[in-house]
Design a protein around this motif. Structure first.
Motif, short mmCIF file in Angstrom:
data_model
loop_
_atom_site.label_atom_id
_atom_site.label_comp_id
_atom_site.label_asym_id
_atom_site.label_seq_id
_atom_site.Cartn_x
_atom_site.Cartn_y
_atom_site.Cartn_z
N LEU A 105 37.65 28.27 40.90
CA LEU A 105 36.86 28.69 42.06
C LEU A 105 35.63 27.81 42.23
N LEU A 106 35.16 27.24 41.13
CA LEU A 106 34.01 26.34 41.18
C LEU A 106 34.43 24.93 41.58
N GLU A 107 35.63 24.54 41.18
CA GLU A 107 36.16 23.22 41.49
C GLU A 107 37.55 23.41 42.10
N PRO A 108 37.62 23.78 43.39
CA PRO A 108 38.90 24.13 44.01
C PRO A 108 39.98 23.07 43.80
N ARG A 109 41.18 23.55 43.68
CA ARG A 109 42.40 22.73 43.52
C ARG A 109 42.43 22.00 42.18
N ARG A 110 41.74 22.52 41.20
CA ARG A 110 41.71 21.87 39.89
C ARG A 110 43.01 22.09 39.13
N SER A 111 43.49 23.34 39.00
CA SER A 111 44.72 23.56 38.25
C SER A 111 45.71 24.45 38.98
N GLY A 112 45.34 25.00 40.10
CA GLY A 112 46.25 25.87 40.82
C GLY A 112 46.16 27.33 40.42
N ALA A 113 45.26 27.68 39.53
CA ALA A 113 45.13 29.08 39.10
C ALA A 113 44.75 29.97 40.26
N GLU A 114 43.98 29.45 41.19
CA GLU A 114 43.52 30.27 42.32
C GLU A 114 44.71 30.78 43.13
N ARG A 115 45.66 29.90 43.47
CA ARG A 115 46.83 30.31 44.26
C ARG A 115 47.71 31.28 43.49
N ALA A 116 47.98 30.96 42.23
CA ALA A 116 48.83 31.83 41.42
C ALA A 116 48.17 33.19 41.20
N MET A 117 46.87 33.20 40.96
CA MET A 117 46.18 34.46 40.74
C MET A 117 46.11 35.28 42.03
N ALA A 118 46.00 34.63 43.18
CA ALA A 118 45.98 35.36 44.45
C ALA A 118 47.24 36.20 44.59
N LYS A 119 48.39 35.62 44.26
CA LYS A 119 49.66 36.35 44.33
C LYS A 119 49.68 37.50 43.32
N ALA A 120 49.24 37.23 42.10
CA ALA A 120 49.23 38.26 41.07
C ALA A 120 48.29 39.41 41.45
N LEU A 121 47.14 39.08 42.03
CA LEU A 121 46.18 40.12 42.44
C LEU A 121 46.73 40.95 43.60
N GLU A 122 47.40 40.31 44.52
CA GLU A 122 48.00 41.03 45.64
C GLU A 122 49.04 42.05 45.13
N ARG A 123 49.89 41.62 44.19
CA ARG A 123 50.88 42.52 43.59
C ARG A 123 50.19 43.66 42.84
N SER A 124 49.17 43.30 42.07
CA SER A 124 48.48 44.30 41.27
C SER A 124 47.78 45.33 42.15
N ALA A 125 47.20 44.90 43.26
CA ALA A 125 46.52 45.82 44.17
C ALA A 125 47.51 46.84 44.75
N LYS A 126 48.76 46.40 44.95
CA LYS A 126 49.79 47.31 45.47
C LYS A 126 50.32 48.24 44.39
N ASP A 127 50.46 47.73 43.17
CA ASP A 127 51.16 48.46 42.10
C ASP A 127 50.26 49.27 41.17
N LYS A 128 49.00 48.89 41.05
CA LYS A 128 48.13 49.51 40.06
C LYS A 128 46.88 50.09 40.72
N PRO A 129 46.47 51.28 40.29
CA PRO A 129 45.23 51.83 40.84
C PRO A 129 43.99 50.99 40.47
N VAL A 130 44.03 50.39 39.27
CA VAL A 130 42.88 49.61 38.79
C VAL A 130 43.38 48.28 38.23
N THR A 131 42.73 47.19 38.63
CA THR A 131 43.02 45.87 38.11
C THR A 131 41.77 45.34 37.43
#
Length: 177
Positions: free
Chosen positions: A58-84
């Protein structure tokens, strides 16, 4: 209601112990409705995964791709889990103010990183930020000891270290949040 709890540190306050607990109890937490998403680009330390890699991205965008992968994981978690849960002391301590020529440049960089982080957290209806701090005199002693033991400070006296890093920094860091 989906909720995210974002543990941001600060360093030398037991963050590693929290991350160790979360990582080693992920299955039990999952059964209780708590998500602790770790994707391939997340930091994996010998004592358990954390979200420092995401914080760096998040500090150095496009450094390793974690931001894109985590966005998908967070979207799933927000749907599936009350707390992330997310935990990374890098959220708190980066960028370092000393890396910028002016306070305005530093604050702009910090705000840009926070904007990217909170964009990732948009799927959640509520976001709580959790930050532990340590009494400043004890923090500076602890960080000095760590840097001496790891060899990152050689030949630096404690007085010299305090002169360089000794000013309190909690309020300006937390104000950005």
């Amino acid at each position: 209601m989906s909720r995210a709890i974002l543990h941001i540190g600060a360093g030398k306050t037991g963050s590693t112990a929290i991350q160790y607990f979360l990582a080693h109890n992920a299955e039990a937490l999952d059964r209780l409705g708590f998500g602790y998403p770790i994707v391939g680009a997340a930091s994996t330390r010998r004592d358990g995964p954390n979200h420092n890699r995401l914080a760096y991205d998040l500090l150095e965008p496009r450094r390793s791709g974690a931001e894109r992968a985590m966005a998908k994981a967070l979207e799933r978690s927000a749907k599936d889990k009350p707390v992330t849960l997310l935990s990374a002391e890098v959220f708190y301590m980066r960028p370092f103010e000393s890396e910028f020529d002016t306070a305005d440049a530093y604050l702009a960089a910090k705000e840009a990183a926070l904007d990217r982080l909170f964009a990732l957290l948009e799927p959640f209806e509520r976001v709580d930020v959790l930050c532990y701090v340590r009494r400043h005199d004890r923090w500076i002693e602890s960080i000095y000891n760590e840097r001496i033991k790891t060899g990152r400070e050689r030949g630096t006296t404690f007085a010299e270290f305090v002169a360089r890093y000794g000013r309190g920094h909690y309020l300006p860091q937390l104000d950005a949040w």
